[in-house]
Design a protein around this motif. Structure first.
Motif, PDB file in Angstrom:
ATOM      1  N   ASP A  85       0.727  -1.194  -0.043  1.00 16.69           N
ATOM      2  CA  ASP A  85      -0.075  -0.067  -0.120  1.00 16.69           C
ATOM      3  C   ASP A  85       0.665   1.327  -0.067  1.00 16.69           C
ATOM      4  O   ASP A  85       0.406   2.218  -0.632  1.00 16.69           O
ATOM      5  CB  ASP A  85      -0.612  -0.031   1.270  1.00 16.69           C
ATOM      6  CG  ASP A  85      -2.101   1.036   1.240  1.00 16.69           C
ATOM      7  OD1 ASP A  85      -2.811   0.937   0.301  1.00 16.69           O
ATOM      8  OD2 ASP A  85      -2.042   1.914   1.903  1.00 16.69           O
ATOM      9  N   GLU A  86       1.849   1.265   0.803  1.00 16.79           N
ATOM     10  CA  GLU A  86       2.776   2.233   0.918  1.00 16.79           C
ATOM     11  C   GLU A  86       3.662   2.737  -0.413  1.00 16.79           C
ATOM     12  O   GLU A  86       3.612   3.647  -0.672  1.00 16.79           O
ATOM     13  CB  GLU A  86       3.721   2.302   2.105  1.00 16.79           C
ATOM     14  CG  GLU A  86       3.074   2.467   3.493  1.00 16.79           C
ATOM     15  CD  GLU A  86       3.993   1.974   4.646  1.00 16.79           C
ATOM     16  OE1 GLU A  86       3.511   2.070   5.717  1.00 16.79           O
ATOM     17  OE2 GLU A  86       5.147   1.746   4.447  1.00 16.79           O
ATOM     18  N   LYS A  87       4.087   1.660  -0.832  1.00 18.48           N
ATOM     19  CA  LYS A  87       5.213   1.661  -2.009  1.00 18.48           C
ATOM     20  C   LYS A  87       4.512   1.890  -3.291  1.00 18.48           C
ATOM     21  O   LYS A  87       5.093   2.467  -4.155  1.00 18.48           O
ATOM     22  CB  LYS A  87       6.076   0.611  -1.967  1.00 18.48           C
ATOM     23  CG  LYS A  87       6.923   0.386  -0.758  1.00 18.48           C
ATOM     24  CD  LYS A  87       7.742  -0.861  -0.691  1.00 18.48           C
ATOM     25  CE  LYS A  87       8.467  -1.017   0.376  1.00 18.48           C
ATOM     26  NZ  LYS A  87       9.639  -0.227   0.838  1.00 18.48           N
ATOM     27  N   THR A  88       3.076   1.592  -3.310  1.00 19.97           N
ATOM     28  CA  THR A  88       2.477   1.739  -4.722  1.00 19.97           C
ATOM     29  C   THR A  88       1.516   3.142  -4.687  1.00 19.97           C
ATOM     30  O   THR A  88       0.682   3.020  -5.725  1.00 19.97           O
ATOM     31  CB  THR A  88       1.681   0.665  -5.270  1.00 19.97           C
ATOM     32  OG1 THR A  88       0.882   0.487  -4.179  1.00 19.97           O
ATOM     33  CG2 THR A  88       2.700  -0.553  -5.216  1.00 19.97           C
ATOM     34  N   ARG A  89       1.604   3.907  -3.415  1.00 21.15           N
ATOM     35  CA  ARG A  89       0.528   4.819  -3.443  1.00 21.15           C
ATOM     36  C   ARG A  89       0.778   5.947  -4.622  1.00 21.15           C
ATOM     37  O   ARG A  89       2.024   6.154  -4.765  1.00 21.15           O
ATOM     38  CB  ARG A  89       0.873   5.790  -2.230  1.00 21.15           C
ATOM     39  CG  ARG A  89       0.040   6.816  -1.659  1.00 21.15           C
ATOM     40  CD  ARG A  89      -0.165   6.877  -0.241  1.00 21.15           C
ATOM     41  NE  ARG A  89      -0.642   5.815   0.594  1.00 21.15           N
ATOM     42  CZ  ARG A  89      -0.271   5.567   1.801  1.00 21.15           C
ATOM     43  NH1 ARG A  89       0.720   6.315   2.380  1.00 21.15           N
ATOM     44  NH2 ARG A  89      -0.649   4.523   2.404  1.00 21.15           N
ATOM     45  N   GLY A  90      -0.089   6.523  -5.319  1.00 18.78           N
ATOM     46  CA  GLY A  90      -0.056   7.335  -6.563  1.00 18.78           C
ATOM     47  C   GLY A  90       0.500   6.770  -7.726  1.00 18.78           C
ATOM     48  O   GLY A  90       0.944   7.200  -8.572  1.00 18.78           O
ATOM     49  N   SER A  91       0.633   5.216  -7.852  1.00 17.47           N
ATOM     50  CA  SER A  91       1.235   4.645  -8.760  1.00 17.47           C
ATOM     51  C   SER A  91       0.067   3.648  -9.633  1.00 17.47           C
ATOM     52  O   SER A  91      -0.625   3.157  -8.912  1.00 17.47           O
ATOM     53  CB  SER A  91       2.319   3.711  -8.223  1.00 17.47           C
ATOM     54  OG  SER A  91       2.494   2.471  -9.260  1.00 17.47           O
ATOM     55  N   ALA A  92       0.134   3.495 -10.738  1.00 15.13           N
ATOM     56  CA  ALA A  92      -0.800   2.313 -11.604  1.00 15.13           C
ATOM     57  C   ALA A  92      -0.572   1.204 -11.062  1.00 15.13           C
ATOM     58  O   ALA A  92      -1.539   0.049 -11.300  1.00 15.13           O
ATOM     59  CB  ALA A  92      -0.576   2.850 -13.223  1.00 15.13           C
TER      60      ALA A  92
END
Ligand code: SF4
Length: 310
Positions: free
Chosen positions: A239-246
């Motif tokens: 959740d943290e590492k893909t925030r704002g990412s497709a």
């Protein structure tokens, strides 16, 4: 891909989505071509390959914002109009519209190719009630080339201009919510989110440009991530590492499923076996089944010339 049947012929009827639509403004925005290092990454099966378009910020949000700005500017220039914007969102047939708008042609791999900038770009549309001048449609320049059909790892381009989505790595590793067919898993290699192979081989991409928006700058931590590390991510880390990412589109369990397949295709090593074993009892059955498959790949006799795990 249920949206195809859900929207049916409405996809070809822009007025269904905005009454009084008379034009569609088709917009392309470059996200840039993969660097030579990223192309070499496809040969390093200890690291994951993420499709180039997904390395920056989620294009849906970025493009939608830009298209709304463009539509508002048109209105501010004394051309009040009704409008609605779309970015890769269901009902709009973006590629034929873009071809008709003169942005490029639909190549044999079924992606749009712009004559002077290749195919590494996003598409978006503004449906408008403004009677703007019409552009001239682009024509096909693929000629006798068949490079994309021949390079596709899963032979998903079954004939020119025809893609079998059920075999396409982009579909299998992103939209697909279920298991990846076992016969296709070894062909996926280290591609953990999408695939660029048909674009990498396309000669038209020698014209490809760099991304122009800072939002599409690749994130350094996603350029060549170690598969064993990715397999250890918790749901919170995902959740943290893909925030704002497709990347979020695939969901945590889909992500682990994809990484497990890539680890099944990696050379046998203590790190690989430990990463897989750590998730062997994962509570999610989809993840568990793919991890079990991956571990079984490392039990094949004399695989990669290394001893089998006990
Ligand atoms: S690789 Fe060749 S056939 Fe395929 S889209 Fe590019 S130009 Fe067309």
């Amino acid at each position: 891909m249920s949206y195809l049947s859900r929207y049916g012929l409405d996809r070809a009827n822009a007025a269904r989505w905005l009454p009084d639509t008379v034009r569609v403004i088709s917009v392309a925005c470059d996200y840039g071509k993969p660097s030579p290092n990223r192309v070499r990454l496809l040969q390093d099966s200890t690291r994951g390959y993420i499709a180039q378009y997904a390395l920056g910020r989620d294009y849906h949000r970025v493009m939608r914002k830009k298209l709304r700005q463009l539509a508002a500017e048109l209105a501010q220039q004394g051309r009040p109009h009704g409008y609605r914007v779309f970015v890769d969102s269901g009902p709009v047939m973006e590629k034929p519209l873009a071809q008709n708008a003169g942005l490029g042609w639909i190549g044999k791999h079924t992606n749009l190719i712009a004559p002077h900038s290749g195919s590494y770009f996003f598409l978006g549309e503004i449906l408008t009630t403004l009677p703007l001048a019409l552009d001239v449609a682009e024509v096909d320049h693929c000629g006798r080339c068949r490079a994309c059909l021949e390079i596709c790892p899963t032979r998903a381009i079954v004939k020119p201009y025809q893609l079998d989505a059920r075999r396409c790595i982009a579909y299998l590793t992103i939209e697909n919510r279920g298991p990846i067919p076992t016969e296709l898993r070894p062909l996926i290699g280290n591609r953990i989110f999408g695939c660029d192979d048909c674009q990498l081989i396309c000669p038209m991409n020698k014209f490809a440009r760099k991304h122009t928006l800072a939002e599409f700058s690749p994130r350094s931590d996603l350029l060549a991530p170690e598969l064993a590390t990715l397999m250890g991510w918790s749901a919170t880390e995902f959740d943290e590492k893909t925030r704002g990412s497709a990347l979020r589109r695939v969901g945590y369990h889909g992500w682990l499923r994809n990484v497990a397949v890539a680890l099944g295709n990696a050379p046998t090593s203590p790190e690989v076996l430990s990463a897989l074993s750590g998730q062997a009892n994962h509570p999610n059955p989809l993840v568990r089944e793919h991890v079990t498959w991956a571990l079984s790949q490392h039990r094949q006799p004399a695989r990669h010339g290394l001893p089998s795990p006990s």
